[in-house]
Design a protein around this motif. Structure first.
Motif, PDB file in Angstrom:
ATOM      1  N   PHE A 193       0.797  -1.208  -0.288  1.00 57.26           N
ATOM      2  CA  PHE A 193       0.051  -0.267   0.420  1.00 57.26           C
ATOM      3  C   PHE A 193       0.899   1.110   0.050  1.00 57.26           C
ATOM      4  CE2 PHE A 193      -3.298  -3.242   1.445  1.00 57.26           C
ATOM      5  CZ  PHE A 193      -4.562  -2.588   1.141  1.00 57.26           C
ATOM      6  N   ARG A 194       1.869   1.632   0.488  1.00 55.95           N
ATOM      7  CA  ARG A 194       2.939   2.611   0.992  1.00 55.95           C
ATOM      8  C   ARG A 194       4.100   3.051  -0.072  1.00 55.95           C
ATOM      9  NH1 ARG A 194       1.299   0.711   6.371  1.00 55.95           N
ATOM     10  NH2 ARG A 194       0.010   2.128   7.354  1.00 55.95           N
ATOM     11  N   ASN A 195       4.016   1.484  -0.478  1.00 53.41           N
ATOM     12  CA  ASN A 195       5.141   1.343  -1.985  1.00 53.41           C
ATOM     13  C   ASN A 195       6.430   1.605  -1.513  1.00 53.41           C
ATOM     14  OD1 ASN A 195       5.943   0.537  -4.603  1.00 53.41           O
ATOM     15  ND2 ASN A 195       5.464   3.397  -5.082  1.00 53.41           N
ATOM     16  N   ASP A 196       7.048   0.892  -0.038  1.00 53.37           N
ATOM     17  CA  ASP A 196       7.514   1.346   0.785  1.00 53.37           C
ATOM     18  C   ASP A 196       8.522  -0.281   0.853  1.00 53.37           C
ATOM     19  OD1 ASP A 196       6.682  -0.397   2.119  1.00 53.37           O
ATOM     20  OD2 ASP A 196       6.353   0.753   3.720  1.00 53.37           O
ATOM     21  N   GLY A 197       8.431  -1.180  -0.070  1.00 52.02           N
ATOM     22  CA  GLY A 197       9.356  -2.069  -0.082  1.00 52.02           C
ATOM     23  C   GLY A 197       8.879  -3.100   1.197  1.00 52.02           C
ATOM     24  N   ASN A 198       7.570  -2.951   1.587  1.00 54.15           N
ATOM     25  CA  ASN A 198       6.875  -3.596   2.821  1.00 54.15           C
ATOM     26  C   ASN A 198       5.534  -3.814   3.061  1.00 54.15           C
ATOM     27  OD1 ASN A 198       9.417  -3.592   4.947  1.00 54.15           O
ATOM     28  ND2 ASN A 198       9.228  -1.715   5.000  1.00 54.15           N
ATOM     29  N   GLY A 199       6.093  -5.197   1.628  1.00 50.98           N
ATOM     30  CA  GLY A 199       4.359  -5.334   1.521  1.00 50.98           C
ATOM     31  C   GLY A 199       3.328  -5.041   2.467  1.00 50.98           C
ATOM     32  N   GLU A 200       2.245  -5.734   2.967  1.00 49.96           N
ATOM     33  CA  GLU A 200       1.327  -5.206   3.844  1.00 49.96           C
ATOM     34  C   GLU A 200       0.799  -6.847   3.458  1.00 49.96           C
ATOM     35  OE1 GLU A 200       2.246  -1.604   3.885  1.00 49.96           O
ATOM     36  OE2 GLU A 200       1.198  -2.919   2.445  1.00 49.96           O
ATOM     37  N   LEU A 201      -0.019  -7.375   2.195  1.00 48.79           N
ATOM     38  CA  LEU A 201      -1.298  -8.097   1.755  1.00 48.79           C
ATOM     39  C   LEU A 201      -0.623  -9.337   0.694  1.00 48.79           C
ATOM     40  CD1 LEU A 201      -3.689  -9.167   2.272  1.00 48.79           C
ATOM     41  CD2 LEU A 201      -4.587  -7.841   0.505  1.00 48.79           C
ATOM     42  N   LYS A 202      -0.922 -10.607   1.104  1.00 47.65           N
ATOM     43  CA  LYS A 202      -0.024 -10.842  -0.328  1.00 47.65           C
ATOM     44  C   LYS A 202      -1.815 -12.108  -0.624  1.00 47.65           C
ATOM     45  CE  LYS A 202       3.322 -13.437   0.226  1.00 47.65           C
ATOM     46  NZ  LYS A 202       4.598 -14.612   0.138  1.00 47.65           N
ATOM     47  N   ILE A 203      -1.824 -11.609  -1.435  1.00 46.87           N
ATOM     48  CA  ILE A 203      -3.600 -12.278  -2.343  1.00 46.87           C
ATOM     49  C   ILE A 203      -2.639 -13.920  -3.446  1.00 46.87           C
ATOM     50  CG2 ILE A 203      -4.760 -12.924  -3.731  1.00 46.87           C
ATOM     51  CD1 ILE A 203      -4.960  -9.731  -3.134  1.00 46.87           C
ATOM     52  N   GLN A 204      -2.481 -15.322  -2.933  1.00 48.68           N
ATOM     53  CA  GLN A 204      -1.973 -16.676  -3.386  1.00 48.68           C
ATOM     54  C   GLN A 204      -2.717 -16.899  -4.195  1.00 48.68           C
ATOM     55  OE1 GLN A 204       0.126 -16.700  -0.149  1.00 48.68           O
ATOM     56  NE2 GLN A 204      -0.114 -19.111  -0.002  1.00 48.68           N
ATOM     57  N   TYR A 205      -2.587 -17.628  -5.560  1.00 47.47           N
ATOM     58  CA  TYR A 205      -3.103 -19.293  -5.698  1.00 47.47           C
ATOM     59  C   TYR A 205      -2.827 -20.552  -4.735  1.00 47.47           C
ATOM     60  CZ  TYR A 205      -4.331 -23.655  -8.681  1.00 47.47           C
ATOM     61  OH  TYR A 205      -4.693 -23.938  -9.316  1.00 47.47           O
ATOM     62  N   ASP A 206      -3.098 -21.312  -4.565  1.00 47.89           N
ATOM     63  CA  ASP A 206      -2.853 -22.014  -3.511  1.00 47.89           C
ATOM     64  C   ASP A 206      -3.097 -23.735  -5.127  1.00 47.89           C
ATOM     65  OD1 ASP A 206      -3.407 -24.097  -1.582  1.00 47.89           O
ATOM     66  OD2 ASP A 206      -1.644 -23.600  -0.478  1.00 47.89           O
ATOM     67  N   THR A 207      -2.112 -24.584  -4.624  1.00 45.66           N
ATOM     68  CA  THR A 207      -3.149 -25.585  -5.223  1.00 45.66           C
ATOM     69  C   THR A 207      -4.144 -26.442  -4.831  1.00 45.66           C
ATOM     70  OG1 THR A 207      -1.381 -26.933  -4.175  1.00 45.66           O
ATOM     71  CG2 THR A 207      -0.265 -25.624  -6.301  1.00 45.66           C
ATOM     72  N   THR A 208      -4.204 -26.324  -3.424  1.00 42.10           N
ATOM     73  CA  THR A 208      -4.949 -26.863  -3.009  1.00 42.10           C
ATOM     74  C   THR A 208      -6.615 -26.289  -2.162  1.00 42.10           C
ATOM     75  OG1 THR A 208      -4.381 -26.995  -0.325  1.00 42.10           O
ATOM     76  CG2 THR A 208      -3.810 -29.072  -1.822  1.00 42.10           C
ATOM     77  N   MET A 209      -6.465 -25.305  -2.281  1.00 36.08           N
ATOM     78  CA  MET A 209      -6.929 -24.264  -1.578  1.00 36.08           C
ATOM     79  C   MET A 209      -8.080 -22.874  -2.702  1.00 36.08           C
ATOM     80  SD  MET A 209      -5.518 -22.795   2.450  1.00 36.08           S
ATOM     81  CE  MET A 209      -6.618 -22.453   2.715  1.00 36.08           C
ATOM     82  N   GLY A 210      -7.320 -22.862  -3.700  1.00 40.40           N
ATOM     83  CA  GLY A 210      -7.922 -21.820  -4.284  1.00 40.40           C
ATOM     84  C   GLY A 210      -6.887 -20.276  -4.655  1.00 40.40           C
ATOM     85  N   LEU A 211      -7.715 -19.299  -4.175  1.00 43.25           N
ATOM     86  CA  LEU A 211      -7.301 -18.258  -4.266  1.00 43.25           C
ATOM     87  C   LEU A 211      -7.540 -17.952  -2.571  1.00 43.25           C
ATOM     88  CD1 LEU A 211      -8.264 -16.211  -7.921  1.00 43.25           C
ATOM     89  CD2 LEU A 211      -5.704 -17.137  -6.962  1.00 43.25           C
ATOM     90  N   VAL A 212      -6.509 -17.148  -2.075  1.00 42.37           N
ATOM     91  CA  VAL A 212      -6.417 -16.805  -0.679  1.00 42.37           C
ATOM     92  C   VAL A 212      -5.926 -15.374  -0.422  1.00 42.37           C
ATOM     93  CG1 VAL A 212      -6.479 -19.268  -0.497  1.00 42.37           C
ATOM     94  CG2 VAL A 212      -4.737 -18.423  -0.374  1.00 42.37           C
ATOM     95  N   ALA A 213      -5.301 -14.782   0.502  1.00 35.95           N
ATOM     96  CA  ALA A 213      -4.769 -14.012   1.501  1.00 35.95           C
ATOM     97  C   ALA A 213      -4.169 -14.058   2.389  1.00 35.95           C
ATOM     98  CB  ALA A 213      -5.528 -12.120   1.317  1.00 35.95           C
ATOM     99  N   ASN A 214      -3.326 -13.045   2.823  1.00 34.21           N
ATOM    100  CA  ASN A 214      -2.269 -13.471   3.581  1.00 34.21           C
ATOM    101  C   ASN A 214      -1.778 -12.319   4.663  1.00 34.21           C
ATOM    102  OD1 ASN A 214      -1.630 -16.533   2.349  1.00 34.21           O
ATOM    103  ND2 ASN A 214      -2.213 -16.989   5.289  1.00 34.21           N
ATOM    104  N   LYS A 215      -1.522 -12.479   5.691  1.00 36.08           N
ATOM    105  CA  LYS A 215      -1.065 -10.777   6.334  1.00 36.08           C
ATOM    106  C   LYS A 215       0.369 -11.216   5.877  1.00 36.08           C
ATOM    107  CE  LYS A 215      -1.017 -12.463  10.965  1.00 36.08           C
ATOM    108  NZ  LYS A 215      -0.927 -12.315  12.475  1.00 36.08           N
ATOM    109  N   ASN A 216       0.905  -9.911   5.346  1.00 35.23           N
ATOM    110  CA  ASN A 216       2.417 -10.256   5.138  1.00 35.23           C
ATOM    111  C   ASN A 216       3.915  -9.440   6.376  1.00 35.23           C
ATOM    112  OD1 ASN A 216       4.253 -11.517   2.828  1.00 35.23           O
ATOM    113  ND2 ASN A 216       4.607  -9.256   2.237  1.00 35.23           N
TER     114      ASN A 216
END
Length: 214
Positions: A57-80
């Motif tokens: 969000f702040r474009n500072d190289g320290n991303g806060e939220l990861k959205i990812q494709y998981d081979t068993t769960m589908g599309l999920v989100a994690n705190k980073n």
């Protein structure tokens, strides 16, 4: 892929879209909207070949939220990061709420946000579970950052008929730098938020005038 970030301050409105397009007539000359919103546009596809995207969000190289494709769960989100962020939960435990354009996202403590956990928060599992169905089109993930700032992520799921072939895309995201102020999902400028509100007032006044003339 390069992020394009724009910090929009008081009285600088260059974007009118969605609901705000019909609101110009209701905004008085010289009116300004308080607050600052940092809006970033991206084109980030997430699928089996491009398995994740981290929202910074702040474009500072320290991303806060990861959205990812998981081979068993589908599309999920994690705190980073360990301290956050927080998301607005959906109707079912473990799911993220799909928000519509113009929905209000409040700062920390004013809405039922809960911390993302390492077990992942579900967006779509390719089998009809999760609120981000492909048929719903573009929706928004409502976020509180670790300092309580309100934020959103524009996101859409594609091809969710099967887990193997599904994909999603992050279009843009924004956050309110004043962590006492709310933000509207999909609205990247404070002045545009004012247009949304004032347009409703202007429309109501127009209708009342029409009734008095008839």
């Amino acid at each position: 892929m390069q992020n394009q970030a724009f910090t929009v301050g008081i009285g600088r409105s260059k974007w009118i879209g969605g609901i705000a397009a019909g609101a110009v007539a209701g905004l008085a000359a010289g009116q300004q909207a308080d607050g600052n919103i940092v809006h970033t546009t991206v084109d980030a596809v997430i699928n089996s070949a491009n398995s994740s995207y981290t929202v910074d969000f702040r474009n500072d190289g320290n991303g806060e939220l990861k959205i990812q494709y998981d081979t068993t769960m589908g599309l999920v989100a994690n705190k980073n990061i360990s301290a956050g962020p927080f998301y607005l939960p959906g109707a079912t435990a473990g799911q993220i709420k799909a928000m519509n354009f113009g929905d209000t996202i409040s700062p920390g403590g004013l809405a039922p946000f809960v911390a993302l956990v390492n077990t992942n928060a579900l967006l779509d599992d390719g089998a009809g579970n999760g609120e981000f169905a492909a048929s719903a089109g573009e929706k928004y993930i409502g976020i509180n950052l670790n300092d309580g700032s309100a934020a959103w992520v524009g996101f859409q799921v594609f091809n969710d008929g099967s887990l193997a072939g599904m994909s999603g895309e992050v279009y843009d995201f924004a956050y309110q730098t004043d962590n006492t102020q709310s933000i509207l999902a999909g609205v990247p400028e404070p002045s545009s938020a004012a247009l949304v509100a004032m347009g409703a007032v202007g429309l109501a006044a127009y209708r009342r005038r029409g009734k008095s003339v008839s």
